[in-house]
Design a protein around this motif. Structure first.
Motif, PDB file in Angstrom:
ATOM      1  N   ALA A 137       4.189  28.322 -58.064  1.00  0.00           N
ATOM      2  CA  ALA A 137       3.343  28.151 -59.166  1.00  0.00           C
ATOM      3  C   ALA A 137       2.076  27.559 -58.516  1.00  0.00           C
ATOM      4  CB  ALA A 137       3.961  27.006 -60.208  1.00  0.00           C
ATOM      5  N   ILE A 138       0.935  27.272 -58.964  1.00  0.00           N
ATOM      6  CA  ILE A 138      -0.152  26.521 -58.612  1.00  0.00           C
ATOM      7  C   ILE A 138      -0.409  25.492 -59.422  1.00  0.00           C
ATOM      8  CG2 ILE A 138      -1.814  28.091 -59.576  1.00  0.00           C
ATOM      9  CD1 ILE A 138      -3.442  27.716 -56.987  1.00  0.00           C
ATOM     10  N   CYS A 139      -0.710  24.383 -58.658  1.00  0.00           N
ATOM     11  CA  CYS A 139      -0.898  23.259 -59.371  1.00  0.00           C
ATOM     12  C   CYS A 139      -2.288  23.105 -59.925  1.00  0.00           C
ATOM     13  CB  CYS A 139      -0.645  21.839 -58.427  1.00  0.00           C
ATOM     14  SG  CYS A 139      -0.875  20.132 -59.234  1.00  0.00           S
ATOM     15  N   THR A 140      -2.442  22.691 -61.323  1.00  0.00           N
ATOM     16  CA  THR A 140      -3.861  22.852 -61.691  1.00  0.00           C
ATOM     17  C   THR A 140      -4.672  21.502 -61.316  1.00  0.00           C
ATOM     18  OG1 THR A 140      -3.202  22.071 -63.957  1.00  0.00           O
ATOM     19  CG2 THR A 140      -3.041  24.376 -63.760  1.00  0.00           C
ATOM     20  N   TRP A 193       0.818  22.986 -64.200  1.00  0.00           N
ATOM     21  CA  TRP A 193       0.650  24.300 -63.068  1.00  0.00           C
ATOM     22  C   TRP A 193       0.691  25.399 -63.937  1.00  0.00           C
ATOM     23  CZ3 TRP A 193       5.209  26.350 -64.776  1.00  0.00           C
ATOM     24  CH2 TRP A 193       6.410  25.529 -65.397  1.00  0.00           C
ATOM     25  N   CYS A 221       4.739  19.237 -58.753  1.00  0.00           N
ATOM     26  CA  CYS A 221       3.989  19.428 -57.536  1.00  0.00           C
ATOM     27  C   CYS A 221       4.529  18.584 -56.548  1.00  0.00           C
ATOM     28  CB  CYS A 221       2.360  19.291 -58.037  1.00  0.00           C
ATOM     29  SG  CYS A 221       1.346  19.532 -56.399  1.00  0.00           S
TER      30      CYS A 221
END
Length: 113
Positions: free
Chosen positions: A71-74, A97, A89
């Motif tokens: 995932a990518i942390c927002t 995320w 994260c």
């Protein structure tokens, strides 16, 4: 265990592919399973022998590749593995995320003889 039903459909798909391409023997079937998917690799391995019994794939080896659930942390933009980091994260501790990968279930390769 829904894995059996899914594997039976995979077998039908592979058999249809083999027939339409004139293949008479398949050596290895390679499947990719995302670690965030609903499919459990050990259950796939457990039901595979019974599922291929009496089919073109009866002597086929099964190889399962597990794809990471990333995932990518927002908040900070860090890319991380959700499973290894308990859905937080590792850089900022955020639980906000977006999933990048890991929900896949794909027939990657059909290796024929």
């Amino acid at each position: 265990m829904h894995e059996l039903g899914v594997i039976l459909e995979v077998i039908k798909t592979v058999e249809n592919f083999a027939k339409s391409n004139g293949l008479t023997k398949i050596d290895t079937l390679v499947i990719q399973v995302g670690e965030l998917s609903s499919m459990i690799p050990r259950y796939i391995e457990a039901c595979y022998p019974a599922a291929v019994d009496g089919t073109l794939l009866k002597d086929t080896k099964l190889k399962i590749e597990v794809l990471p659930g990333n995932a990518i942390c927002t908040k900070c933009g860090k890319v991380f593995n959700l499973v290894e980091n308990s859905s937080k994260c590792p850089k900022c501790g955020s639980t906000c995320w977006e999933i990048l990968c890991g929900k896949e279930f794909v027939i990657k390769e059909i290796i024929a003889c």
